[in-house]
Structures are given as structure tokens and as C-alpha cells.
Design a protein around this motif. Structure first.
Motif, PDB file in Angstrom:
ATOM      1  N   ASP A 163     -39.521   0.044  -3.862  1.00  0.00           N
ATOM      2  CA  ASP A 163     -39.780   0.006  -5.305  1.00  0.00           C
ATOM      3  C   ASP A 163     -41.015   0.842  -5.634  1.00  0.00           C
ATOM      4  OD1 ASP A 163     -37.644  -1.658  -5.507  1.00  0.00           O
ATOM      5  OD2 ASP A 163     -38.828  -3.508  -5.722  1.00  0.00           O
ATOM      6  N   HIS A 164     -40.970   1.470  -6.808  1.00  0.00           N
ATOM      7  CA  HIS A 164     -42.074   2.289  -7.317  1.00  0.00           C
ATOM      8  C   HIS A 164     -42.300   3.556  -6.476  1.00  0.00           C
ATOM      9  CE1 HIS A 164     -42.746  -1.493  -9.343  1.00  0.00           C
ATOM     10  NE2 HIS A 164     -43.108  -2.077  -8.199  1.00  0.00           N
ATOM     11  N   SER A 165     -41.288   3.983  -5.746  1.00  0.00           N
ATOM     12  CA  SER A 165     -41.429   5.208  -4.923  1.00  0.00           C
ATOM     13  C   SER A 165     -40.716   6.379  -5.594  1.00  0.00           C
ATOM     14  CB  SER A 165     -40.863   4.974  -3.517  1.00  0.00           C
ATOM     15  OG  SER A 165     -39.479   4.692  -3.576  1.00  0.00           O
ATOM     16  N   ASN A 166     -40.576   7.470  -4.830  1.00  0.00           N
ATOM     17  CA  ASN A 166     -39.963   8.683  -5.376  1.00  0.00           C
ATOM     18  C   ASN A 166     -38.743   9.100  -4.530  1.00  0.00           C
ATOM     19  OD1 ASN A 166     -41.998   9.002  -7.351  1.00  0.00           O
ATOM     20  ND2 ASN A 166     -43.326   9.949  -5.794  1.00  0.00           N
ATOM     21  N   ILE A 167     -37.858   9.837  -5.187  1.00  0.00           N
ATOM     22  CA  ILE A 167     -36.752  10.524  -4.498  1.00  0.00           C
ATOM     23  C   ILE A 167     -36.888  12.005  -4.817  1.00  0.00           C
ATOM     24  CG2 ILE A 167     -34.259  10.850  -4.359  1.00  0.00           C
ATOM     25  CD1 ILE A 167     -33.916   7.901  -5.046  1.00  0.00           C
ATOM     26  N   LEU A 168     -36.969  12.845  -3.794  1.00  0.00           N
ATOM     27  CA  LEU A 168     -37.141  14.276  -3.986  1.00  0.00           C
ATOM     28  C   LEU A 168     -35.839  15.001  -3.646  1.00  0.00           C
ATOM     29  CD1 LEU A 168     -40.670  14.833  -2.373  1.00  0.00           C
ATOM     30  CD2 LEU A 168     -40.085  14.359  -4.772  1.00  0.00           C
ATOM     31  N   ILE A 169     -35.395  15.843  -4.568  1.00  0.00           N
ATOM     32  CA  ILE A 169     -34.191  16.647  -4.360  1.00  0.00           C
ATOM     33  C   ILE A 169     -34.588  18.108  -4.474  1.00  0.00           C
ATOM     34  CG2 ILE A 169     -31.861  17.161  -5.166  1.00  0.00           C
ATOM     35  CD1 ILE A 169     -31.827  14.335  -6.389  1.00  0.00           C
ATOM     36  N   SER A 170     -34.163  18.913  -3.524  1.00  0.00           N
ATOM     37  CA  SER A 170     -34.514  20.339  -3.541  1.00  0.00           C
ATOM     38  C   SER A 170     -33.282  21.161  -3.219  1.00  0.00           C
ATOM     39  CB  SER A 170     -35.623  20.640  -2.518  1.00  0.00           C
ATOM     40  OG  SER A 170     -35.210  20.299  -1.211  1.00  0.00           O
TER      41      SER A 170
ATOM     42  N   ILE B  73     -36.906  10.156  -9.819  1.00  0.00           N
ATOM     43  CA  ILE B  73     -36.131  11.191  -9.127  1.00  0.00           C
ATOM     44  C   ILE B  73     -36.662  12.551  -9.561  1.00  0.00           C
ATOM     45  CG2 ILE B  73     -33.856  12.179  -8.741  1.00  0.00           C
ATOM     46  CD1 ILE B  73     -32.654   9.464  -9.344  1.00  0.00           C
ATOM     47  N   LYS B  74     -37.162  13.327  -8.624  1.00  0.00           N
ATOM     48  CA  LYS B  74     -37.741  14.630  -8.929  1.00  0.00           C
ATOM     49  C   LYS B  74     -36.885  15.724  -8.290  1.00  0.00           C
ATOM     50  CE  LYS B  74     -42.436  12.778  -9.118  1.00  0.00           C
ATOM     51  NZ  LYS B  74     -43.821  12.881  -8.598  1.00  0.00           N
ATOM     52  N   TYR B  75     -36.569  16.727  -9.111  1.00  0.00           N
ATOM     53  CA  TYR B  75     -35.736  17.834  -8.641  1.00  0.00           C
ATOM     54  C   TYR B  75     -36.598  19.086  -8.558  1.00  0.00           C
ATOM     55  CZ  TYR B  75     -32.073  21.415  -8.613  1.00  0.00           C
ATOM     56  OH  TYR B  75     -31.289  22.491  -8.306  1.00  0.00           O
TER      57      TYR B  75
ATOM     58  N   LEU C 199     -25.290  10.392  -1.531  1.00  0.00           N
ATOM     59  CA  LEU C 199     -26.623  10.599  -0.978  1.00  0.00           C
ATOM     60  C   LEU C 199     -27.695  10.032  -1.905  1.00  0.00           C
ATOM     61  CD1 LEU C 199     -26.385  14.211   0.543  1.00  0.00           C
ATOM     62  CD2 LEU C 199     -26.460  12.039   1.767  1.00  0.00           C
ATOM     63  N   MET C 200     -27.551  10.315  -3.216  1.00  0.00           N
ATOM     64  CA  MET C 200     -28.553   9.810  -4.159  1.00  0.00           C
ATOM     65  C   MET C 200     -28.485   8.291  -4.286  1.00  0.00           C
ATOM     66  SD  MET C 200     -28.539  12.652  -7.202  1.00  0.00           S
ATOM     67  CE  MET C 200     -28.577  14.407  -6.836  1.00  0.00           C
ATOM     68  N   THR C 201     -27.293   7.736  -4.240  1.00  0.00           N
ATOM     69  CA  THR C 201     -27.156   6.275  -4.323  1.00  0.00           C
ATOM     70  C   THR C 201     -27.784   5.616  -3.102  1.00  0.00           C
ATOM     71  OG1 THR C 201     -25.101   6.503  -5.584  1.00  0.00           O
ATOM     72  CG2 THR C 201     -25.514   4.384  -4.530  1.00  0.00           C
ATOM     73  N   ASN C 202     -27.508   6.176  -1.917  1.00  0.00           N
ATOM     74  CA  ASN C 202     -28.114   5.633  -0.693  1.00  0.00           C
ATOM     75  C   ASN C 202     -29.638   5.743  -0.743  1.00  0.00           C
ATOM     76  OD1 ASN C 202     -25.712   4.903   0.488  1.00  0.00           O
ATOM     77  ND2 ASN C 202     -25.519   6.745   1.734  1.00  0.00           N
ATOM     78  N   ALA C 203     -30.120   6.897  -1.219  1.00  0.00           N
ATOM     79  CA  ALA C 203     -31.571   7.083  -1.318  1.00  0.00           C
ATOM     80  C   ALA C 203     -32.183   6.043  -2.242  1.00  0.00           C
ATOM     81  CB  ALA C 203     -31.877   8.495  -1.823  1.00  0.00           C
ATOM     82  N   THR C 204     -31.508   5.738  -3.342  1.00  0.00           N
ATOM     83  CA  THR C 204     -32.023   4.727  -4.285  1.00  0.00           C
ATOM     84  C   THR C 204     -32.005   3.335  -3.664  1.00  0.00           C
ATOM     85  OG1 THR C 204     -31.177   6.054  -6.141  1.00  0.00           O
ATOM     86  CG2 THR C 204     -31.719   3.734  -6.580  1.00  0.00           C
ATOM     87  N   LYS C 205     -30.908   3.020  -2.959  1.00  0.00           N
ATOM     88  CA  LYS C 205     -30.792   1.686  -2.360  1.00  0.00           C
ATOM     89  C   LYS C 205     -31.835   1.446  -1.276  1.00  0.00           C
ATOM     90  CE  LYS C 205     -25.821   1.088  -3.132  1.00  0.00           C
ATOM     91  NZ  LYS C 205     -24.492   0.966  -2.483  1.00  0.00           N
ATOM     92  N   HIS C 206     -32.167   2.487  -0.506  1.00  0.00           N
ATOM     93  CA  HIS C 206     -33.029   2.316   0.663  1.00  0.00           C
ATOM     94  C   HIS C 206     -34.479   2.728   0.391  1.00  0.00           C
ATOM     95  CE1 HIS C 206     -29.710   1.310   3.370  1.00  0.00           C
ATOM     96  NE2 HIS C 206     -29.006   2.250   2.749  1.00  0.00           N
ATOM     97  N   SER C 207     -34.805   3.083  -0.858  1.00  0.00           N
ATOM     98  CA  SER C 207     -36.192   3.423  -1.207  1.00  0.00           C
ATOM     99  C   SER C 207     -36.968   2.162  -1.554  1.00  0.00           C
ATOM    100  CB  SER C 207     -36.226   4.386  -2.406  1.00  0.00           C
ATOM    101  OG  SER C 207     -35.716   5.640  -2.054  1.00  0.00           O
TER     102      SER C 207
ATOM    103  N   VAL D  99     -31.923  15.872   0.085  1.00  0.00           N
ATOM    104  CA  VAL D  99     -32.212  14.647  -0.667  1.00  0.00           C
ATOM    105  C   VAL D  99     -33.117  13.788   0.212  1.00  0.00           C
ATOM    106  CG1 VAL D  99     -31.295  12.575  -1.746  1.00  0.00           C
ATOM    107  CG2 VAL D  99     -30.013  14.741  -1.874  1.00  0.00           C
ATOM    108  N   ARG D 100     -34.309  13.498  -0.265  1.00  0.00           N
ATOM    109  CA  ARG D 100     -35.267  12.722   0.522  1.00  0.00           C
ATOM    110  C   ARG D 100     -35.731  11.502  -0.241  1.00  0.00           C
ATOM    111  NH1 ARG D 100     -40.870  14.325   3.659  1.00  0.00           N
ATOM    112  NH2 ARG D 100     -41.274  12.181   4.328  1.00  0.00           N
ATOM    113  N   ASP D 101     -35.799  10.380   0.497  1.00  0.00           N
ATOM    114  CA  ASP D 101     -36.343   9.152  -0.087  1.00  0.00           C
ATOM    115  C   ASP D 101     -37.572   8.724   0.710  1.00  0.00           C
ATOM    116  OD1 ASP D 101     -35.755   7.002   2.027  1.00  0.00           O
ATOM    117  OD2 ASP D 101     -33.759   7.850   1.742  1.00  0.00           O
ATOM    118  N   PHE D 102     -38.362   7.850   0.124  1.00  0.00           N
ATOM    119  CA  PHE D 102     -39.540   7.291   0.784  1.00  0.00           C
ATOM    120  C   PHE D 102     -39.321   5.785   0.871  1.00  0.00           C
ATOM    121  CE2 PHE D 102     -40.814  11.249  -1.097  1.00  0.00           C
ATOM    122  CZ  PHE D 102     -41.613  11.844  -0.133  1.00  0.00           C
TER     123      PHE D 102
END
Length: 488
Positions: free
Chosen positions: A396-403, A360-362, A386-394, A415-418
Motif C-alpha cells: 500500500d502507498h507504493s508505486n508501479i513503474l511502466i516504461s 502508476i507512473k508511465y 501484468l498491471m493487475t498482478n503488480a497492483t495485487k502484489h504491491s 512493468v515494475r512494482d515495489f
């Protein structure tokens, strides 16, 4: 005949309107025409009488000579009398003779130099108009036309002149009354024609209005019975077509809501069945004494506790959303740092992300504290979801970007997931209650489709908005804004 009531009302309204307009027009025309023609008749007869009186006053006519050039447009009765009222000349009547007395009741007005106007039945018992003009003596010689005109103006302006008699013209009013009667008959035919034509027009219009309304009504009844596949195809005015499209859209939306409701019931039933089965099964094991060791009993109790907590969360989500939508929850607005809140939320979600090797990168543009004016606990709930959903739907081994950043008087948080992303088909409905995107979604992911509805309701309750951008198999980004806080 109920569906024809609009036809009857429209027909009646058009008929009554046209008849009222025609009736008022007839009354106005007859009244106006009678008054107009009567006044014109008075002016015309009065002018002829003045011409005759002026000619007699200047001795331009002998009493024994017909006044042909002065009365060539008159075919009615003309009587000339002296100052005693005795007739000196008469034409157009066999009821009166020369030497008889006429107009004694008008004599005083005539001797005063006034014109008279009266109505009686002198001409064969018909309504007649009588115009009387005094004859004023004029003995001054006239040399030419110009001098004659100047003399006439001078004579007319004198206050006192010698009255030597009177000219009476009697004209029947029958032609005027005949004209009025003809107008009334004409309007009667117009009334009949207007009723026939307006009836045809009213029937056509009412049919064009009522037919689509009947179709819309029938469609609404079908929708009320639960037949959401009902479609309306109308050919009418733009407004009626728009109404039909609205009904079609309503049917589609109700169909979607019904589908979501059924899916929700199925999802809730499934979600409730699993923890309830665990609770029942492990409770029976403990009651029957089948747990042989303390560690087994502790293990079963922990499962019961976890499933109980899961049930509680599900019920809390449903109640929470209902309270927000009902407006029974009051926001507690206060200034707080969204920067600090984001960091605390990341620390809470991080263990869940670490299990799947998700970082998780801020990203914050500067050292601004980003003070917001909002309900901190509610916004914390939004960030957690939002962060929980991003984690569930990302993946594995990816990133979550928060700005987060400030723009004018707003603070934006994204909040963005890949991960798996959301399909275009599902994207318009992700905010609906109980909607779960993706039928083939991993069944291990918990949830009954209330999280995003709660998020949107909280953000909207602050008078703000939240948006989403997503590409299938590439990821999803949620962005919302909050009002910034300023001490002044």
C-alpha cells in the motif's frame, strides 16, 4: 534372462566381428603368401637356371664337372639336355639317367628361345615346380668383368641366337604347402584364443553397459508407478551418467508437476467451492423468500452475478491457456501503438490501484509512437495481467513503474512494482501452469496460477520472450519485447 539380452547380443556381435576379421585375414594371408612365395620361388629358380645356361653357353663349364658355384644354393634336381632332348647331365635324381630323353613337350618352346614353367609330381610324387631355360651358344672371348657385362647385355638383346640345349630345374613345392598349412594351424589357435579373450571382454563390456541400463529401467518403472523420489547413482561412461542424470531430473520435474497438480486441484476446489457456496446459499434464500426487502433481493442477486462472473473468468483462463498451448488460436498481426495501448490499460487498472493508494507512473523516453507488429488484443491481455498482478502484489502507498523504449528493431515494455517480490525458490517455476508462489500469500488475493502461463504463451506465440527480475520484499519487474513495425 531378458535383461541379459544386451549381454548376449554384445557378446555375439564382438565374437562374429573378430571371427570375420580373422577369417578374412587368414584367407588373405594364405592366398597372398602362396602367390608371393610361389612367384619368388619361380624368380629364384629361373635366375639359377639362367646362370647355368649362360655358363654353359660360354663353355665355362664342362658337362662332366658339377656346377658347384652356380648351384650352391640349389639342392633340387638339375637336368641339362641337348637340342634333341637327350640328357647330357643330371643331378639330384635316380629316376633319370644321362643319355635318356627329357622334356620333349617343352622342346618347341625351348628351341624358340622361350623359358618354360610347369608343375608336376616328378620328385617322389610331390607337387613340383619345373623351370626350363634355353642354352644359347656364345663363342666370343671374354677379357675382363666389364667386357663380360657388356657382352652379356649384347647377347641378351639379340633377336636370334643359336640354341644348343636346355637347363631344367625341378624343385618341390612341399615347403611352401607346409608353410601354408602351418599358417592355417596357427590361425586356428588364434581363433580359439580370440574367442576366449573376446568373450571375456564382451562379458565385461556388456555388464558395464547393461548394469546401468537395468538400473535406469528399474528407476523408470518406479517413476511410472508414481514414486518420484527415485534416485539413480551410476558409475559408467559419460553418456550413461548423463542419461541417469536426465532420469533423475525427470523424476524431480514430475514430482514438481505432481505437486503443482495437487495444489491446482486444491486451489481450484477452494476457488470453486466459495462461489458455488455463495450461489447455492443466496439462491436458496431467494427461492425460500427470505429476502424481506427489494434492496436485499438486489444485494443477493448482485452477489450471485459477481460469483458467476468469477467462475466464468476461471473457466475462461483454463480454456484460453489450453487453446494457446494447443496452437488453435491464430494471432491477428497488425501495426498498433504500444504507447497508446499502455495508456488505455493504465486508465482501466487505475481504479484498482487508487483503492490502495498505489500510483502508476508511465515513463516513455521520447514522443515515438512505438508502433508494434503484433496481435493487439492479446498484448492488451498481457498488459492487463501484468498491471493487475503488480497492483495485487504491491505494498500500500507504493508505486508501479511502466516504461517502454525502442532498441534497434525491437520495442521493450517493462512493468515494475515495489512489493513483496518473489523468492529465489519460486522464481524458476512462476511460468508453470497452476503454480502459485508463496505458501503464506494473502488468501484474499484471487487467482489459480494461470495468469503468468498465459502471458508467457502469448509472448512466445509472437516469437518473442519475456523475462523477470525479483528481489524478495523489494519488488518485481517483468520485461518483454515485440517486433517494431516499419512500412518498408
Amino acid at each position: 534372462m531378458k535383461h541379459n539380452s544386451i549381454m548376449i547380443k554384445l557378446w555375439s556381435g564382438i565374437i562374429v566381428t573378430i571371427l570375420c576379421i580373422l577369417f578374412m585375414s587368414m584367407v588373405f594371408q594364405t592366398r597372398f603368401l602362396y602367390s608371393f612365395y610361389f612367384n619368388e620361388k619361380v624368380k629364384e629358380v629361373e635366375k639359377i637356371g639362367q646362370d647355368i645356361a649362360r655358363a654353359l653357353g660360354r663353355n665355362e663349364y664342362n658337362f662332366n664337372i658339377p656346377y658347384v658355384d652356380a648351384i650352391r644354393n640349389v639342392n633340387d634336381m638339375i637336368i641339362v639336355t641337348g637340342i634333341s632332348g637327350r640328357i647330357t647331365y643330371i643331378t639330384g635324381s635316380a629316376d633319370y639317367k644321362q643319355g635318356w630323353v627329357f622334356g620333349l613337350k617343352y622342346l618347341d618352346d625351348i628351341l624358340d628361345g622361350e623359358k618354360i614353367q610347369d608343375e608336376n609330381k616328378m620328385l617322389k610324387g610331390l607337387d613340383s615346380l619345373i623351370i626350363g631355360v634355353p642354352i644359347k651358344r656364345s663363342q666370343e672371348p671374354l677379357w675382363d668383368v666389364k667386357q663380360k657385362q657388356l657382352y652379356e647385355n649384347e647377347i641378351e638383346s639379340r633377336a636370334l641366337q643359336e640354341i644348343i640345349g636346355a637347363v631344367y630345374i625341378v624343385t618341390p613345392l612341399e615347403p611352401l604347402e607346409t608353410t601354408i598349412q602351418a599358417i592355417k594351424i596357427q590361425f586356428l589357435y588364434i581363433f580359439i584364443g580370440a574367442i576366449i579373450i573376446s568373450s571375456l571382454i564382451a562379458l565385461l563390456l556388456s555388464h558395464s553397459f547393461s548394469d546401468p541400463l537395468i538400473k535406469i529401467n528399474d528407476a523408470a518403472k518406479e517413476i511410472a508407478r508414481g514414486n518420484y523420489n527415485t534416485k539413480i547413482h551410476l558409475k559408467s561412461s559419460r553418456e550413461i551418467i548423463t542419461l541417469g542424470e536426465t532420469i533423475n531430473n525427470l523424476a524431480r520435474q514430475l514430482s514438481r508437476v505432481e505437486q503443482i497438480r495437487r495444489e491446482f486441484i486444491a486451489n481450484v476446489s477452494h476457488e470453486l467451492r466459495t462461489p458455488l457456496s455463495y450461489l447455492k446459499g443466496y439462491t436458496e434464500i431467494l427461492i425460500d423468500g427470505l429476502a424481506e426487502t427489494d434492496s436485499d433481493r438486489e444485494k443477493y442477486l448482485n452477489i450471485i452475478l459477481e460469483e458467476s462472473e468469477r467462475l466464468r473468468k476461471m473457466v475462461d483462463e483454463i480454456l484460453h491457456l489450453s487453446q494457446i498451448e494447443a496452437g488453435s488460436i491464430q494471432l491477428k498481426l497488425s501495426p498498433f501503438s504500444i504507447d497508446a495501448l499502455i495508456k488505455r490499460t493504465i486508465d482501466k487498472i487505475l481504479p484498482l490501484a487508487v483503492k490502495r493508494d498505489i500510483s502508476i507512473k508511465y515513463n516513455k523516453v521520447d514522443d515515438d509512437l512505438l508502433l508494434c507488429l503484433a496481435d493487439e488484443n492479446r498484448i492488451k491481455q498481457v498488459l492487463i495481467n501484468l498491471m493487475t498482478n503488480a497492483t495485487k502484489h504491491s505494498y500500500d502507498h507504493s508505486n508501479i513503474l511502466i516504461s517502454s523504449y525502442r532498441l534497434n528493431d525491437r520495442i521493450y515494455i517493462c512493468v515494475r512494482d515495489f512489493g513483496e517480490g518473489i523468492s529465489e525458490e519460486d522464481l524458476p517455476f512462476i511460468w508453470d501452469r497452476f503454480y502459485t508462489a508463496g505458501k503464506s500469500k494473502d488468501k484474499s488475493i484471487e487467482g489459480i496460477g494461470l495468469g503468468l502461463s498465459i502471458i508467457k504463451s502469448i509472448i512466445n506465440a509472437h516469437g518473442c520472450d519475456i523475462t523477470v527480475n525479483s528481489v524478495k520484499e523489494e519488488g518485481t519487474e517483468f520485461c518483454f519485447w515485440l517486433p517494431s513495425y516499419a512500412e518498408n
